[in-house]
Design a protein around this motif. Structure first.
Motif, PDB file in Angstrom:
ATOM      1  N   ASP A  61       9.801  -8.244 -33.321  1.00 51.44           N
ATOM      2  CA  ASP A  61      10.318  -7.196 -34.203  1.00 51.44           C
ATOM      3  C   ASP A  61      11.341  -7.807 -35.168  1.00 51.44           C
ATOM      4  O   ASP A  61      12.346  -8.381 -34.736  1.00 51.44           O
ATOM      5  CB  ASP A  61      10.965  -6.099 -33.354  1.00 51.44           C
ATOM      6  N   ALA A  62      11.088  -7.704 -36.445  1.00 50.46           N
ATOM      7  CA  ALA A  62      11.958  -8.344 -37.446  1.00 50.46           C
ATOM      8  C   ALA A  62      13.396  -7.831 -37.388  1.00 50.46           C
ATOM      9  O   ALA A  62      14.341  -8.566 -37.698  1.00 50.46           O
ATOM     10  CB  ALA A  62      11.383  -8.116 -38.842  1.00 50.46           C
ATOM     11  N   SER A  63      13.598  -6.580 -36.952  1.00 52.97           N
ATOM     12  CA  SER A  63      14.939  -5.984 -36.967  1.00 52.97           C
ATOM     13  C   SER A  63      15.898  -6.674 -36.002  1.00 52.97           C
ATOM     14  O   SER A  63      17.121  -6.603 -36.174  1.00 52.97           O
ATOM     15  CB  SER A  63      14.857  -4.495 -36.618  1.00 52.97           C
ATOM     16  N   ILE A  64      15.347  -7.355 -34.985  1.00 54.86           N
ATOM     17  CA  ILE A  64      16.228  -7.954 -33.980  1.00 54.86           C
ATOM     18  C   ILE A  64      16.955  -9.179 -34.527  1.00 54.86           C
ATOM     19  O   ILE A  64      17.917  -9.670 -33.935  1.00 54.86           O
ATOM     20  CB  ILE A  64      15.418  -8.314 -32.709  1.00 54.86           C
ATOM     21  N   TYR A  65      16.491  -9.695 -35.686  1.00 57.78           N
ATOM     22  CA  TYR A  65      17.126 -10.868 -36.270  1.00 57.78           C
ATOM     23  C   TYR A  65      18.198 -10.505 -37.307  1.00 57.78           C
ATOM     24  O   TYR A  65      18.738 -11.377 -37.977  1.00 57.78           O
ATOM     25  CB  TYR A  65      16.058 -11.776 -36.892  1.00 57.78           C
ATOM     26  N   GLU A  66      18.488  -9.214 -37.412  1.00 56.57           N
ATOM     27  CA  GLU A  66      19.581  -8.774 -38.276  1.00 56.57           C
ATOM     28  C   GLU A  66      20.919  -9.038 -37.593  1.00 56.57           C
ATOM     29  O   GLU A  66      21.002  -9.125 -36.364  1.00 56.57           O
ATOM     30  CB  GLU A  66      19.411  -7.287 -38.609  1.00 56.57           C
ATOM     31  N   GLU A  67      21.968  -9.101 -38.376  1.00 54.52           N
ATOM     32  CA  GLU A  67      23.299  -9.440 -37.857  1.00 54.52           C
ATOM     33  C   GLU A  67      23.756  -8.450 -36.789  1.00 54.52           C
ATOM     34  O   GLU A  67      24.373  -8.826 -35.783  1.00 54.52           O
ATOM     35  CB  GLU A  67      24.301  -9.477 -39.021  1.00 54.52           C
TER      36      GLU A  67
ATOM     37  N   MET B 110       6.325  -8.384 -22.840  1.00 54.68           N
ATOM     38  CA  MET B 110       7.190  -7.332 -23.386  1.00 54.68           C
ATOM     39  C   MET B 110       8.363  -7.942 -24.152  1.00 54.68           C
ATOM     40  O   MET B 110       8.722  -7.472 -25.238  1.00 54.68           O
ATOM     41  CB  MET B 110       7.698  -6.435 -22.252  1.00 54.68           C
ATOM     42  N   VAL B 111       8.962  -8.998 -23.589  1.00 56.30           N
ATOM     43  CA  VAL B 111      10.077  -9.659 -24.275  1.00 56.30           C
ATOM     44  C   VAL B 111       9.598 -10.280 -25.583  1.00 56.30           C
ATOM     45  O   VAL B 111      10.261 -10.183 -26.625  1.00 56.30           O
ATOM     46  CB  VAL B 111      10.712 -10.722 -23.354  1.00 56.30           C
ATOM     47  N   ASP B 112       8.431 -10.943 -25.536  1.00 60.34           N
ATOM     48  CA  ASP B 112       7.880 -11.552 -26.753  1.00 60.34           C
ATOM     49  C   ASP B 112       7.627 -10.486 -27.825  1.00 60.34           C
ATOM     50  O   ASP B 112       7.824 -10.741 -29.026  1.00 60.34           O
ATOM     51  CB  ASP B 112       6.570 -12.282 -26.428  1.00 60.34           C
ATOM     52  N   GLU B 113       7.178  -9.303 -27.394  1.00 63.20           N
ATOM     53  CA  GLU B 113       6.924  -8.213 -28.341  1.00 63.20           C
ATOM     54  C   GLU B 113       8.221  -7.766 -29.005  1.00 63.20           C
ATOM     55  O   GLU B 113       8.261  -7.504 -30.214  1.00 63.20           O
ATOM     56  CB  GLU B 113       6.261  -7.048 -27.601  1.00 63.20           C
ATOM     57  N   GLN B 114       9.299  -7.693 -28.203  1.00 65.25           N
ATOM     58  CA  GLN B 114      10.594  -7.302 -28.771  1.00 65.25           C
ATOM     59  C   GLN B 114      11.115  -8.373 -29.725  1.00 65.25           C
ATOM     60  O   GLN B 114      11.719  -8.069 -30.762  1.00 65.25           O
ATOM     61  CB  GLN B 114      11.591  -7.059 -27.631  1.00 65.25           C
ATOM     62  N   LEU B 115      10.875  -9.646 -29.388  1.00 68.77           N
ATOM     63  CA  LEU B 115      11.316 -10.732 -30.266  1.00 68.77           C
ATOM     64  C   LEU B 115      10.483 -10.825 -31.532  1.00 68.77           C
ATOM     65  O   LEU B 115      10.874 -11.475 -32.506  1.00 68.77           O
ATOM     66  CB  LEU B 115      11.262 -12.067 -29.508  1.00 68.77           C
TER      67      LEU B 115
ATOM     68  N   ALA C 112      22.100  -6.955 -34.587  1.00 69.24           N
ATOM     69  CA  ALA C 112      21.387  -7.080 -33.308  1.00 69.24           C
ATOM     70  C   ALA C 112      21.586  -8.458 -32.692  1.00 69.24           C
ATOM     71  O   ALA C 112      20.785  -8.890 -31.848  1.00 69.24           O
ATOM     72  CB  ALA C 112      19.901  -6.801 -33.509  1.00 69.24           C
ATOM     73  N   LYS C 113      22.627  -9.143 -33.085  1.00 71.89           N
ATOM     74  CA  LYS C 113      22.846 -10.517 -32.646  1.00 71.89           C
ATOM     75  C   LYS C 113      22.929 -10.636 -31.123  1.00 71.89           C
ATOM     76  O   LYS C 113      22.307 -11.528 -30.522  1.00 71.89           O
ATOM     77  CB  LYS C 113      24.132 -11.047 -33.292  1.00 71.89           C
ATOM     78  N   GLU C 114      23.698  -9.736 -30.490  1.00 72.30           N
ATOM     79  CA  GLU C 114      23.843  -9.798 -29.039  1.00 72.30           C
ATOM     80  C   GLU C 114      22.534  -9.490 -28.321  1.00 72.30           C
ATOM     81  O   GLU C 114      22.203 -10.110 -27.306  1.00 72.30           O
ATOM     82  CB  GLU C 114      24.942  -8.817 -28.586  1.00 72.30           C
ATOM     83  N   ARG C 115      21.793  -8.504 -28.869  1.00 71.83           N
ATOM     84  CA  ARG C 115      20.506  -8.143 -28.259  1.00 71.83           C
ATOM     85  C   ARG C 115      19.524  -9.319 -28.367  1.00 71.83           C
ATOM     86  O   ARG C 115      18.750  -9.586 -27.448  1.00 71.83           O
ATOM     87  CB  ARG C 115      19.951  -6.902 -28.951  1.00 71.83           C
ATOM     88  N   LEU C 116      19.535 -10.014 -29.502  1.00 68.20           N
ATOM     89  CA  LEU C 116      18.688 -11.184 -29.679  1.00 68.20           C
ATOM     90  C   LEU C 116      19.043 -12.257 -28.652  1.00 68.20           C
ATOM     91  O   LEU C 116      18.152 -12.851 -28.019  1.00 68.20           O
ATOM     92  CB  LEU C 116      18.854 -11.739 -31.098  1.00 68.20           C
ATOM     93  N   LYS C 117      20.327 -12.488 -28.472  1.00 66.94           N
ATOM     94  CA  LYS C 117      20.769 -13.491 -27.505  1.00 66.94           C
ATOM     95  C   LYS C 117      20.304 -13.137 -26.089  1.00 66.94           C
ATOM     96  O   LYS C 117      19.844 -13.993 -25.332  1.00 66.94           O
ATOM     97  CB  LYS C 117      22.296 -13.598 -27.560  1.00 66.94           C
ATOM     98  N   GLN C 118      20.419 -11.829 -25.780  1.00 63.95           N
ATOM     99  CA  GLN C 118      19.998 -11.374 -24.446  1.00 63.95           C
ATOM    100  C   GLN C 118      18.493 -11.596 -24.238  1.00 63.95           C
ATOM    101  O   GLN C 118      18.065 -12.103 -23.196  1.00 63.95           O
ATOM    102  CB  GLN C 118      20.333  -9.889 -24.288  1.00 63.95           C
ATOM    103  N   HIS C 119      17.691 -11.222 -25.233  1.00 69.35           N
ATOM    104  CA  HIS C 119      16.242 -11.365 -25.098  1.00 69.35           C
ATOM    105  C   HIS C 119      15.817 -12.837 -25.036  1.00 69.35           C
ATOM    106  O   HIS C 119      14.881 -13.184 -24.301  1.00 69.35           O
ATOM    107  CB  HIS C 119      15.532 -10.672 -26.260  1.00 69.35           C
TER     108      HIS C 119
END
Length: 640
Positions: A592-598, A585-590, A600-607
């Motif tokens: 998603d191209a949108s998570i690498y936008e500025e 599930m985490v890999d699936e969220q990672l 979503a920085k904190e969400r990317l760090k969390q994942h």
């Protein structure tokens, strides 16, 4: 240790092809030697040199036959002999003494009879018939057919008769060329036990790596017209050859690709494993496969079964089905085949494994019950009799062109090349092809059609070790479902996730591994032999009943002692599966191209933190699970 066989600077040509060039080797008394090499390299010709059927073109061959040379004939000329008498003919000394006794009795030479009967005693003549019957029983002949005429048996069973006749021959040297070709797994297990005890010098050609590992202590490899001898069985040979080949850059590069393939498959398997002993056995087999692959880096075969265009779940269902022939039920089965199912069928000869495969393939109608194919079911079916359905006047290329008239010729040629049909070989009529070449073409035809369910009934018959390895790799990466019947234990161990035992008219999940199954076959054979030898009552004697009761009590106590270990292993397995799902599930969220936008920085760090933590947890739990499996296996088999 004295030399038994010596080849000194031997050269051998056959049909204009140089098979051996200035080759030398010494085989010592009592060694059990596996003779290996690519198809056509000269293995069978080397055995023919030893039997005297061929003579070297150059060099010297010397050997001490001792009591005699036993080798397996490929033809049968005594069709009117009954099976036991035919096997007894293998002991020529016994037959000579028997004939002398008959002549002496007819001529009234009574003074000779005492000496002849003494010779008969020294030749174990009084136990010969019993020994011949034991050989036949070990090779799968039922007691009620032992006295049938040789002509009443099919070709495969006649080859078993030839093998029994060879084993009956008193000898100090035994030569066997593919002795397991016409045997099922229970007969192979019996033959292994027999040959392990053979005190003489043994040379055997076989494409069954487990069989070679069990019975050989030296390996003789024919390559580039030379003979190289290795100390140890086939696995030891592969390891030593792998070490040599690793020095070559090409071998190293291919090994890295195989490593990535293996790691991917191991991860896929670990996430699905549900049976402790099977899981551990499978992981050990996969751990060895990298070395095996590296030892065969120069194999001419490399192919995959392309992914099916569509899949449905379930793919095929049998509901309360009765299977058999001529309205005579042989097997009762309920089965649901899901995408990704990888099933190995075990069971004694005649239990119904091939009947099940043929029914699933649509060759046999159900006697009762229902068969429900999935919407997108596409079956790839391999069985030996299907080789005869190939068009012997057509080429490999034409076989595929008929299936895909619009496909580019180069695409078809590339696909066929993976199965060993290169260049002009792809354009040849298959009429003159060997059994192995026809089997490879049948597998190519199946793979080209992109099935999502493979039904494989003894697919390795006639395949050499290189092709068996390529088939193993292809089946591991196959995305569809598979049901496999095979006497090749390495193939079963390396490609199936579930084992089912077909026995006593039923099919049930088998929780043991192949070592357990070999033991079960031995016990079953012993029971059948005891049953055949018992007289009078059909009921089990009271003492036997008491013994069974005590055995059941002991087994219950053993299961109780194992329960905590099994519970721990099961808990760790469920925990591992949950962690794998969470990581997915985490890999699936990672992904998603949108998570690498500025934003979503904190969400990317969390994942990313979750991913790292999950991988660490998976590694820890996986290690604990493997330790639990090992503890469980040791408790199940403390003598291992």
């Amino acid at each position: 240790m004295p030399a038994m066989i010596t080849l000194n600077s031997i050269s051998l040509l056959r049909s204009g092809k140089l098979l051996l060039d200035d080759a030398s080797v010494t085989i010592h008394t009592g060694q059990h030697v596996g003779l290996v090499g690519a198809n056509g390299c000269g293995k069978s010709s080397l055995l023919a040199l030893l039997t005297g059927d061929l003579q070297p073109d150059k060099g010297e061959l010397t050997f001490d036959k001792g009591r005699g040379l036993a080798h397996m004939a490929q033809e049968i000329d005594a069709l009117d002999r009954n099976a036991v008498e035919y096997v007894l003919d293998g002991d020529t000394q016994l037959r000579r003494i028997e004939q002398a006794i008959a002549s002496a009795e007819t001529a009234g030479r009574h003074e000779q009879l005492a000496d002849l009967h003494e010779q008969l005693l020294r030749a174990d003549g009084y136990t010969a018939r019993s020994r011949a019957e034991q050989l036949l029983h070990g090779l799968g002949f039922n007691h009620d057919i032992l006295h049938k005429s040789v002509r009443d048996f099919s070709g495969g069973w006649r080859m078993r008769l030839n093998l029994a006749k060879t084993l009956m021959c008193p000898s100090d040297i035994m030569l066997l060329d593919e002795p397991t070709n016409h045997l099922d797994l229970d007969a192979i297990v019996w033959l292994e036990h027999f040959l392990k005890r053979y005190p003489g010098t043994l040379l055997v050609i076989s494409h069954d790596r487990d069989f070679l590992d069990a019975i050989t202590d030296h390996t003789l490899h024919i390559e580039h017209q030379t003979l190289s001898q290795y100390r140890g069985n086939y696995s030891a040979f592969e390891h030593l050859r792998m070490q040599r080949l690793q020095q070559q850059q090409a071998a190293f590069e291919k090994q890295q690709k195989l490593r990535a393939h293996m790691e991917k498959f191991v991860e896929r398997f670990r996430a699905k494993a549900t049976k402790a002993k099977q899981a551990q056995s499978r992981l050990k087999a996969l751990a060895r496969l990298e070395e095996i692959s590296a030892a065969h880096v120069d194999s001419p075969f490399t192919f995959v079964f392309p992914q099916a265009d569509k899949m449905s779940a379930p793919l095929l269902t049998l509901d309360q089905a009765e299977l058999g022939y001529d309205n005579k039920p042989l097997l009762h089965v309920s089965l649901s085949i899901q995408p990704g199912s990888r099933i190995g069928l075990l069971g004694a000869n005649g239990a119904g494994k091939s009947t099940l495969i043929r029914t699933l393939a649509g060759e046999l109608p159900l006697i009762s019950g229902k068969v429900c194919p999935g919407e997108h079911l596409s079956i790839g079916y391999f069985a030996q009799h299907q080789l005869e359905s190939l068009d012997f006047d057509a080429s490999p290329l034409l076989h595929l062109q008929r299936l895909s008239p619009n496909a580019r010729e180069q695409e078809l040629r590339n696909f066929l090349g993976g199965f060993g049909f290169y260049g002009d070989k792809a354009l040849e009529s298959i009429e003159g092809f060997s059994g192995g070449e026809k089997a490879r073409l049948a597998l190519a035809v199946i793979g080209w059609q992109k099935p999502n369910l493979l039904l494989l009934d003894e697919p390795t018959n006639h395949l050499d070790l290189e092709m068996r390895l390529a088939l193993t790799m292809a089946l591991q990466s196959f995305e569809g479902a598979m049901i496999l019947v095979s006497h090749d234990r390495n193939l079963i161990r390396s490609t199936t996730d579930e084992l089912f035992l077909v026995h006593d008219g039923a099919m049930e999940s088998y929780s043991g591994d192949l070592d357990d199954y070999s033991l079960w076959l031995t016990q079953l054979r012993s029971k059948e032999r005891n049953d055949a030898g018992s007289e009078g009552s059909k009921d089990v004697p009271a003492q036997g009943s008491q013994q069974k009761k005590e055995q059941r009590r002991q087994e219950a106590l053993r299961r109780e002692a194992l329960r905590p270990l099994k519970k721990k292993a099961d808990q760790l397995e469920r925990q591992l599966e949950n962690l794998q799902n969470s990581l997915a599930m985490v890999d699936e969220q990672l992904a998603d191209a949108s998570i690498y936008e500025e934003a979503a920085k904190e969400r990317l760090k969390q994942h990313l933190g979750e991913q790292t933590a999950l991988k660490r947890q998976i590694a820890d739990v996986e290690e604990a699970w493997m330790e639990a499996l090992e503890a469980l296996e040791e408790a199940q088999d403390p003598g291992a």
